[in-house]
Design a protein around this motif. Structure first.
Motif, PDB file in Angstrom:
ATOM      1  N   LEU A   1       0.903  -1.156  -0.009  1.00 29.91           N
ATOM      2  CA  LEU A   1      -0.130   0.064  -0.204  1.00 29.91           C
ATOM      3  C   LEU A   1       0.778   1.313  -0.122  1.00 29.91           C
TER       4      LEU A   1
ATOM      5  N   GLU B   1       2.706  -0.352   4.053  1.00 31.79           N
ATOM      6  CA  GLU B   1       1.959  -1.906   4.652  1.00 31.79           C
ATOM      7  C   GLU B   1       2.095  -2.814   3.625  1.00 31.79           C
ATOM      8  N   VAL B   2       2.088  -3.980   3.756  1.00 36.40           N
ATOM      9  CA  VAL B   2       2.120  -5.092   2.881  1.00 36.40           C
ATOM     10  C   VAL B   2       0.911  -5.842   2.759  1.00 36.40           C
TER      11      VAL B   2
ATOM     12  N   LEU C   1      -3.710   2.080  -6.851  1.00 30.63           N
ATOM     13  CA  LEU C   1      -4.024   1.700  -5.661  1.00 30.63           C
ATOM     14  C   LEU C   1      -2.908   1.003  -4.787  1.00 30.63           C
TER      15      LEU C   1
ATOM     16  N   PHE D   1      -7.310   3.815  -0.414  1.00 31.20           N
ATOM     17  CA  PHE D   1      -6.252   3.323  -0.472  1.00 31.20           C
ATOM     18  C   PHE D   1      -4.918   3.957  -0.221  1.00 31.20           C
TER      19      PHE D   1
END
Lengths: 465, 465
Positions: free
Chosen positions: B177, B181-182, B209, B452
């Motif tokens: 993201l 963050e994954v 996104l 997102f």
């Protein structure tokens, strides 16, 4: 949105009657009780009022009224969902779409159908079959459930491996946003990248993002021929290997269902269809396509089963026998349900290759909690329905089952699977969702929910809340 | 995010080097020029810096650095997209994923493959074919393009009617993201309703996104046999009717491509494959499956063509001839491209039944603007590629073509279609998107984008902006 406006149910009823007409609003105890439940055991809610719109404009009006009143709205069709996805826990408006049930068009040239959300899935199926077409999604509830509910839940069924699920057949939607705005996404086009894929995002969104008011669904030519067969195995691991061997042989079967030993016995006691109750597992397989393909593939599936030690491999000799074999699989849930006062049906899904391992885990967990859990499901999809028959509805036993399922879901996640393959999250699965998705993804789901429904009007307290 | 931090390119370069290593960051004029373009004519951007990460952690680090610096990030693979989806217009960081190109696993038992985004589509195709499997999506750029780019653009190709598009083969993704963050969504499961369908939402989101860092892709058994044939028609309307007749006969062909008269002549002059340059339209059809099915279906398609007056219906006698016939179709774009200094390839899509009408509309619009537009494409999908060959690159002529395409898109929308079937929105199509989707849906796309990527770091100024 946490509760209906205190002391204002009569006023809400009146305002909704202005939108949909007095005869299409009910808040009598009978209606509130009937629409307080769906097909999920142990879940009973109480809506404030039930409305039956007949047009998209009325749906938009109901949503605007709900927004003004600060009351949640739960869209639903026939209420066959198994995850308490349509249970009202905060005195919401139940928006029942079963009167919007028109099949608007079957467009054979573009291989699609256009319908309203309240149309029963089986009615669509029959209508398109009469024109030589097939709507492949085949959820167990198809004779009762509606297309809108199928799309909202992304319903699966028995044809997943070869044909996919409901999501794979939705080309376009008309939907009403929480604001009352109407959007149209996609249409009679099979390729479409104009914008984010809202069609698929709405599919499986469980009524939390928008209310579906029209669907454009993809059809395929009806296969010329189909066939169903059965094979018994000493244990589920052998059946699992037969599935792998079938796929390795280049066959993608239209049907690959399984029952474990407990389910075989239970179905036979219930339906008396002549199953071999001494077997460790039953595989029901099927193929469709041209007559030559069906014949060749059924032989190859039988070969794969034989190579894994299957006994009594049988192919239905006619359509009636094929139907009877499939009925044995469809009878699994009702057969289990009559064994006790409460039957909890679950929906864990793992990679296909982990099916047998997952069933062994389930059996071990059931034993450790002193519970009876039979498992059946879609072997080709790795989609298991572990089903717990409780001896009583005591709080202790329900709680014990709850803890067992927590372990079952953890096992599914550990094996690379998910907590729900086709039944949805609803209220019933929400407590386990974060364990599956992680906190970053959960936060993202909430932000997506807010993008659609900033006031939290739509199906509050469920997915995205 | 509007521009790189003024006067700080050197500092940005250094901070990125700390994340990915000095050798994986370039801001020399050669790199900025090479990565300033993709395959879209008339579009040239200028990134601030180009980075080549090799791990998911590095991608996350680049996104965090970009957020801190307030600079946009444009993820890309091979840059084959045709909608300026990866052109930097605001001095962004070009995040090139071609070094993350590992094929991590082919899992035959679960019929899937796991790979990094930079893997070339054709390499995946060859690797799975060697194991008797097929990855069906078949975009024209497959020998150059990457899987990550295919997924980000939801690439289509020549097998859409029977097999669908890239979206239909993505089971799971790992993605980073904007926050760094994954998330991991889906996996090796064919049924999955645990949460909103982020897998499909990311598919076709054009890098706006999240950044895709790992893909789990569905495979199918490789068909035993395949065949290709051709049929010539006096006009495109007859070819369109032959398509409808084929589907009505219950055949879902693996390939149904068309060239109009202008494209037939152009391809023949370019490739000399022996096409009949006096014909009004050429249909290239194909089927795959068991040998019996292929044989029977090819005969039924030929029958349908014959019934609509086709002349010279021919079936390739061997694989080499089949490849040559498909090459004729693949040669359409390069053949047209050499006719003038600028060739504008478009991508309107209509319901299949409107194909001939749409081609007639295109011809009339081209004539009224004094332009040469040839049309070829995917007849089975209603996906047309009207291609305008400009005589010069004068501003007047480019502007005239722009106005003609505006009318072409309006015609597609009027016929129930969309402005892009498979090439994406990017910068090139953005001006027409609202006409297709309406203002309420456009606003919703923007809110999803914000969910997102609240700071607007990812591919700014494109979809969702």
């Amino acid at each position: 949105v946490t509760a209906a406006v205190a002391g204002a149910p009569a006023r809400l009823h009146k305002r909704l009657a202005d939108v949909v007409g007095a005869e299409a609003v009910r808040s009598d105890p009978g209606a509130l009780a009937a629409y307080g439940i769906d097909a999920t055991p142990l879940q009973r809610g109480k809506p404030s009022v039930v409305v039956f719109p007949t047009t998209t404009e009325q749906v938009a009006g109901v949503l605007r009224t709900a927004s003004e009143a600060g009351v949640g709205v739960i869209p639903r069709g026939a209420g066959t969902n198994l995850s308490a996805g349509t249970v009202a826990h905060h005195g919401e408006i139940l928006l029942v779409l079963t009167k919007m049930n028109a099949l608007l068009e079957i467009d054979a040239e573009n291989l699609c159908a256009v319908c309203q959300p309240g149309l029963q899935t089986a009615r669509l199926g029959d209508a398109v079959e009469a024109q030589g077409l097939l709507y492949p999604p085949d959820p167990g509830s198809r004779t009762t459930a509606t297309i809108g509910g199928n799309v909202a839940e992304n319903a699966g069924g028995m044809r997943g491996l070869k044909y996919g699920v409901t999501r794979d057949y939705v080309l376009g939607v008309e939907a009403v946003l929480a604001s009352g705005e109407v959007i149209r996404v996609g249409g009679k086009v099979v390729k479409n990248v104009a914008g984010y894929d809202l069609t698929r995002l709405l599919c499986g969104s469980e009524g939390t993002l928008a209310v579906l008011t029209e669907l454009t669904l993809r059809l395929v030519p009806k296969p010329q021929a189909s066939s169903v067969g059965t094979a018994y195995f000493g244990d589920l691991a052998s059946a699992g290997r037969a599935v792998s061997r079938t796929l390795a042989a280049g066959v993608l079967p239209a049907t690959l269902e399984f029952l474990d030993a407990y389910c075989i016995k239970t179905v036979e006691a219930f339906a008396g269809v002549g199953l071999d109750t001494s077997a460790g597992a039953l595989l029901i397989f099927g193929q469709d396509g041209s007559a030559e393909t069906v014949s060749a593939d059924m032989e190859r599936i039988a070969d794969a089963c034989r190579a894994e030690g299957a006994t009594d491999i049988r192919r239905a000799s006619d359509a009636a026998e094929a139907t009877r074999l499939m009925e044995a699989r469809r009878a699994a849930l009702p057969a289990l349900a009559r064994l006790g006062p409460i039957t909890l049906l679950e929906d864990a899904t793992v990679p296909r290759s982990k099916l047998a391992e997952m069933v062994e885990r389930i059996e071990a967990i059931a034993a450790s909690y002193g519970l009876t859990i039979g498992t059946f499901g879609h072997a080709g999809d790795g989609n298991l329905h572990p089903t717990c028959v409780l001896a009583s509805n005591s709080a202790e036993e329900v709680e014990r089952a709850h803890r067992a399922f927590t372990e079952i879901f953890a096992a599914a996640i550990e094996l690379g699977g998910v907590i729900t393959g086709e039944h949805g999250v609803g209220l019933a699965k929400l407590p386990w969702l974060e364990a599956n998705l992680g906190s970053a993804q959960m936060a993202l789901l909430r932000r997506i929910k807010q993008a659609f429904d900033p006031a939290g009007i739509l199906n509050p307290g469920k997915l995205g809340s």
